[in-house]
Design a protein around this motif. Sequence first.
Motif, PDB file in Angstrom:
ATOM      1  N   GLN A   1      13.497  -0.235  15.355  1.00 13.30           N
ATOM      2  CA  GLN A   1      12.068  -0.581  14.763  1.00 13.30           C
ATOM      3  C   GLN A   1      11.172  -1.349  15.762  1.00 13.30           C
ATOM      4  O   GLN A   1      11.357  -2.552  15.557  1.00 13.30           O
ATOM      5  N   LEU A   2      10.469  -0.785  16.941  1.00  9.27           N
ATOM      6  CA  LEU A   2       9.989  -1.458  17.985  1.00  9.27           C
ATOM      7  C   LEU A   2       8.451  -1.439  17.767  1.00  9.27           C
ATOM      8  O   LEU A   2       7.801  -1.630  18.766  1.00  9.27           O
ATOM      9  N   GLY A   3       7.922  -0.915  16.618  1.00  5.48           N
ATOM     10  CA  GLY A   3       6.621  -0.590  16.243  1.00  5.48           C
ATOM     11  C   GLY A   3       6.230   0.504  15.793  1.00  5.48           C
ATOM     12  O   GLY A   3       6.713   1.566  16.258  1.00  5.48           O
TER      13      GLY A   3
ATOM     14  N   TYR B   1      -4.719   8.241  11.875  1.00  2.00           N
ATOM     15  CA  TYR B   1      -5.205   8.716  12.894  1.00  2.00           C
ATOM     16  C   TYR B   1      -5.276  10.383  13.081  1.00  2.00           C
ATOM     17  O   TYR B   1      -4.218  10.712  12.653  1.00  2.00           O
TER      18      TYR B   1
ATOM     19  N   GLN C   1      14.186   6.848  14.634  1.00  3.11           N
ATOM     20  CA  GLN C   1      13.719   5.904  15.705  1.00  3.11           C
ATOM     21  C   GLN C   1      14.655   5.106  15.365  1.00  3.11           C
ATOM     22  O   GLN C   1      14.943   4.256  14.296  1.00  3.11           O
TER      23      GLN C   1
ATOM     24  N   TYR D   1       2.344  -1.513  19.520  1.00  2.00           N
ATOM     25  CA  TYR D   1       1.511  -1.191  18.508  1.00  2.00           C
ATOM     26  C   TYR D   1       0.792   0.219  18.824  1.00  2.00           C
ATOM     27  O   TYR D   1      -0.116   0.462  19.759  1.00  2.00           O
TER      28      TYR D   1
ATOM     29  N   GLY E   1       3.650   5.690   6.256  1.00  4.51           N
ATOM     30  CA  GLY E   1       4.641   6.198   4.958  1.00  4.51           C
ATOM     31  C   GLY E   1       4.205   5.055   3.632  1.00  4.51           C
ATOM     32  O   GLY E   1       5.004   5.547   2.625  1.00  4.51           O
TER      33      GLY E   1
ATOM     34  N   TYR F   1      -4.915  -6.361   7.384  1.00  2.00           N
ATOM     35  CA  TYR F   1      -5.023  -5.306   8.244  1.00  2.00           C
ATOM     36  C   TYR F   1      -5.740  -5.321   9.325  1.00  2.00           C
ATOM     37  O   TYR F   1      -6.398  -6.385   9.823  1.00  2.00           O
TER      38      TYR F   1
ATOM     39  N   ALA G   1       7.134   4.318  17.375  1.00  5.06           N
ATOM     40  CA  ALA G   1       7.687   5.223  16.164  1.00  5.06           C
ATOM     41  C   ALA G   1       6.863   6.596  16.607  1.00  5.06           C
ATOM     42  O   ALA G   1       7.822   7.910  16.359  1.00  5.06           O
TER      43      ALA G   1
ATOM     44  N   LEU H   1       5.152   7.830   9.288  1.00  5.13           N
ATOM     45  CA  LEU H   1       5.792   6.749   9.805  1.00  5.13           C
ATOM     46  C   LEU H   1       6.516   6.174   8.586  1.00  5.13           C
ATOM     47  O   LEU H   1       5.748   5.569   7.697  1.00  5.13           O
ATOM     48  N   ALA H   2       7.699   6.180   8.601  1.00  4.83           N
ATOM     49  CA  ALA H   2       8.566   5.533   7.605  1.00  4.83           C
ATOM     50  C   ALA H   2       9.904   5.005   8.022  1.00  4.83           C
ATOM     51  O   ALA H   2      10.839   4.604   7.219  1.00  4.83           O
ATOM     52  N   ALA H   3       9.879   4.412   9.062  1.00  5.61           N
ATOM     53  CA  ALA H   3      10.981   3.833   9.715  1.00  5.61           C
ATOM     54  C   ALA H   3      11.056   2.320   9.655  1.00  5.61           C
ATOM     55  O   ALA H   3      11.993   1.718   9.914  1.00  5.61           O
TER      56      ALA H   3
HETATM   57  C1  UD1 Z   1      -0.375  -1.099  10.311  1.00  9.68           C
HETATM   58  C2  UD1 Z   1      -1.348  -1.176  11.381  1.00  9.68           C
HETATM   59  C3  UD1 Z   1      -2.639  -1.905  10.925  1.00  9.68           C
HETATM   60  C4  UD1 Z   1      -3.181  -1.282   9.511  1.00  9.68           C
HETATM   61  C5  UD1 Z   1      -2.226  -1.041   8.798  1.00  9.68           C
HETATM   62  C6  UD1 Z   1      -2.628  -0.106   7.608  1.00  9.68           C
HETATM   63  C7  UD1 Z   1      -0.052  -1.297  13.710  1.00  9.68           C
HETATM   64  C8  UD1 Z   1       0.361  -2.182  14.527  1.00  9.68           C
HETATM   65  N1  UD1 Z   1      -0.787  -1.863  12.881  1.00  9.68           N
HETATM   66  O1  UD1 Z   1      -0.127  -2.423   9.996  1.00  9.68           O
HETATM   67  O2  UD1 Z   1      -3.691  -1.741  11.988  1.00  9.68           O
HETATM   68  O3  UD1 Z   1      -4.357  -1.878   9.364  1.00  9.68           O
HETATM   69  O4  UD1 Z   1      -0.973  -0.430   8.949  1.00  9.68           O
HETATM   70  O5  UD1 Z   1      -1.741   0.050   6.573  1.00  9.68           O
HETATM   71  O6  UD1 Z   1      -0.140  -0.225  13.539  1.00  9.68           O
HETATM   72  N2  UD1 Z   1       6.931   1.943  10.872  1.00  9.68           N
HETATM   73  C9  UD1 Z   1       7.924   2.824  11.668  1.00  9.68           C
HETATM   74  N3  UD1 Z   1       8.468   2.342  12.726  1.00  9.68           N
HETATM   75  C10 UD1 Z   1       8.234   0.766  13.266  1.00  9.68           C
HETATM   76  C11 UD1 Z   1       7.359   0.021  12.722  1.00  9.68           C
HETATM   77  C12 UD1 Z   1       6.538   0.706  11.584  1.00  9.68           C
HETATM   78  O7  UD1 Z   1       8.158   3.896  11.317  1.00  9.68           O
HETATM   79  O8  UD1 Z   1       8.797   0.278  14.090  1.00  9.68           O
HETATM   80  C13 UD1 Z   1       6.164   2.335  10.144  1.00  9.68           C
HETATM   81  C14 UD1 Z   1       6.330   1.597   8.511  1.00  9.68           C
HETATM   82  O9  UD1 Z   1       7.755   2.190   7.802  1.00  9.68           O
HETATM   83  C15 UD1 Z   1       5.001   1.877   7.736  1.00  9.68           C
HETATM   84  C16 UD1 Z   1       4.122   2.165   8.784  1.00  9.68           C
HETATM   85  O10 UD1 Z   1       4.772   2.383  10.161  1.00  9.68           O
HETATM   86  O11 UD1 Z   1       5.286   2.871   6.993  1.00  9.68           O
HETATM   87  C17 UD1 Z   1       3.183   1.013   9.292  1.00  9.68           C
HETATM   88  O12 UD1 Z   1       3.912  -0.166   9.478  1.00  9.68           O
HETATM   89  P1  UD1 Z   1       3.744  -1.644   9.002  1.00  9.68           P
HETATM   90  O13 UD1 Z   1       4.729  -2.645   9.532  1.00  9.68           O
HETATM   91  O14 UD1 Z   1       3.431  -1.655   7.254  1.00  9.68           O
HETATM   92  O15 UD1 Z   1       2.370  -2.077   9.569  1.00  9.68           O
HETATM   93  P2  UD1 Z   1       1.323  -2.986   8.976  1.00  9.68           P
HETATM   94  O16 UD1 Z   1       1.654  -4.337   9.383  1.00  9.68           O
HETATM   95  O17 UD1 Z   1       0.941  -2.791   7.685  1.00  9.68           O
END
Ligand code: UD1
Length: 456
Positions: A80-82, A176, A77, A201, A104, A141, A86, A10-12
């Motif tokens: 960026q809706l979560g 996961y 994606q 989420y 990512g 976290y 993603a 996930l890198a969006a």
């Molecule tokens: C997320 C987890 C959290 C966990 C933490 C670990 C969720 C809701 N929360 O929080 O429980 O402890 O990671 O590091 O999942 N991304 C997308 N598209 C989106 C949003 C995010 O691709 O719409 C990617 C981001 O680029 C990132 C990853 O997903 O690489 C995690 O997103 P981020 O916003 O960093 O989540 P955390 O708040 O860190």
Amino acid sequence: MMDNLTAIILAAGKGARMKSKRAKVLHHVNGWPILRHVLRATIELAPSRFLVVVGIGNGAQAVRKEFSEWPVEFIEQREQLGTGHAVSQAYGHVSGDFLLIVPGDLPLLTSQVLSCLISHHNEQGADLAVLSMIPATPGAYGRLKRDTSGHPVKIVEERDATDEEFDIAEVNSGIYCVRNDEFLWLALRSLDAGNAQGEYYLTDLVEHYHHAGKHVTAIKAADPQQVMGVNSRSELAVADRSMRLRKVGELMASGVTIVDPESAYIEPDVKIGPDTVILPGTHLSGGTTVGSNCTLGPETWINASQVEDEVGIRYSVIESARVRTGTTIGPYSHLRPGADVGPAARIGNFVEVKAARLRRGVKAGHLTYLGDSDVGENVNIGAGTITCNYDGKAKHRTVIKDGAFIGSNTSIVAPVTIGERAIIGAGSTITEDVPSEALAIGRARQVNKRKKEEVE
Ligand code: UD1
Ligand code: CA
């Protein structure tokens, strides 16, 4: 190859907390974009499909460009809706029995920790396995809630946590392993965004699976550092330091002396032979290789270069160059792309070398520029020698054959060839070829005149 595994990175995400125009996953940790570390760890598992979810716009374009040579499929994606949203974008792009989902933004990730989760998932016959951890503080976290018999029941994001949940020490790494089945895709579709961030989420899958009576497990990472997330610039600095010390630790274990580990900047793909000593302020990058018994530093920067054995380089900059066995460089020298020096050569103070082959035993001790040149064995280059390789339009080559002696402050106007054992008088401007063994003097003859009053 794990032919029943699809890896999804996930890198969006916008990475808003970085306060940057650049995509978060392109920020550097020990010289590499964060995402490169994640891809490197994941690719070691050899998944049959390897997906990277990216956004749209300039930031995402830059991510695609940076990793265009990697064997990954990019999935878009658009909004960026979560994290749950993603993953749902990968629908139709996955194959095999199970998915490995990896954020990512975990630059310290190792393939071992991923393998550990996959083995656990398989051994338990789980539907969904979460990799958790117990960091020094749970920070931002997601908190992993278990029931009284220890089964994971829910992940609560820090912002949505009650006071009691806030204090839970075990948190979600964001990695996961989940069975690739109908249930998963329906569950992703049914996520709702009724939370503090208004996002879909991925973490809500845990509660969803638990309620449906699915088999959910969680295994703790032995070393929480390996799954540390980077959300801010200060976390970037923490990750950078850890990654550097990890590399330096590996090098020391393999027989390299690092005088001050905190001040060695050595990228992950740099190789160094045993009994080499790295002094403070040394930066090694771009796949540089270093042999054994070298002394590098202090304050030296070497990129994309090959350094052979028994080389000494201090206070110098070396880029896309080769330094052969027994050569010493510096202080304050600059080897630019295409420099190839030695063996047993001596490049001293304030010497610049570019696209030039300096053979065995060449000495260029002081204040010299050697560009587009081929310098033979045991040539002595006097202080202040300049190859004038550029006439304003094109570059020309200088050839100096074995054993020649170039006097100080000589300008060599290329193209020109200086023969074997020729001697160039100091202060010469050489515009024509010099035959072997000849003495060339290309300067105005000195005239000594008496002072005016004496003449009168
Ligand atoms: C997320 C987890 C959290 C966990 C933490 C670990 C969720 C809701 N929360 O929080 O429980 O402890 O990671 O590091 O999942 N991304 C997308 N598209 C989106 C949003 C995010 O691709 O719409 C990617 C981001 O680029 C990132 C990853 O997903 O690489 C995690 O997103 P981020 O916003 O960093 O989540 P955390 O708040 O860190
Ligand atoms: Ca994160």
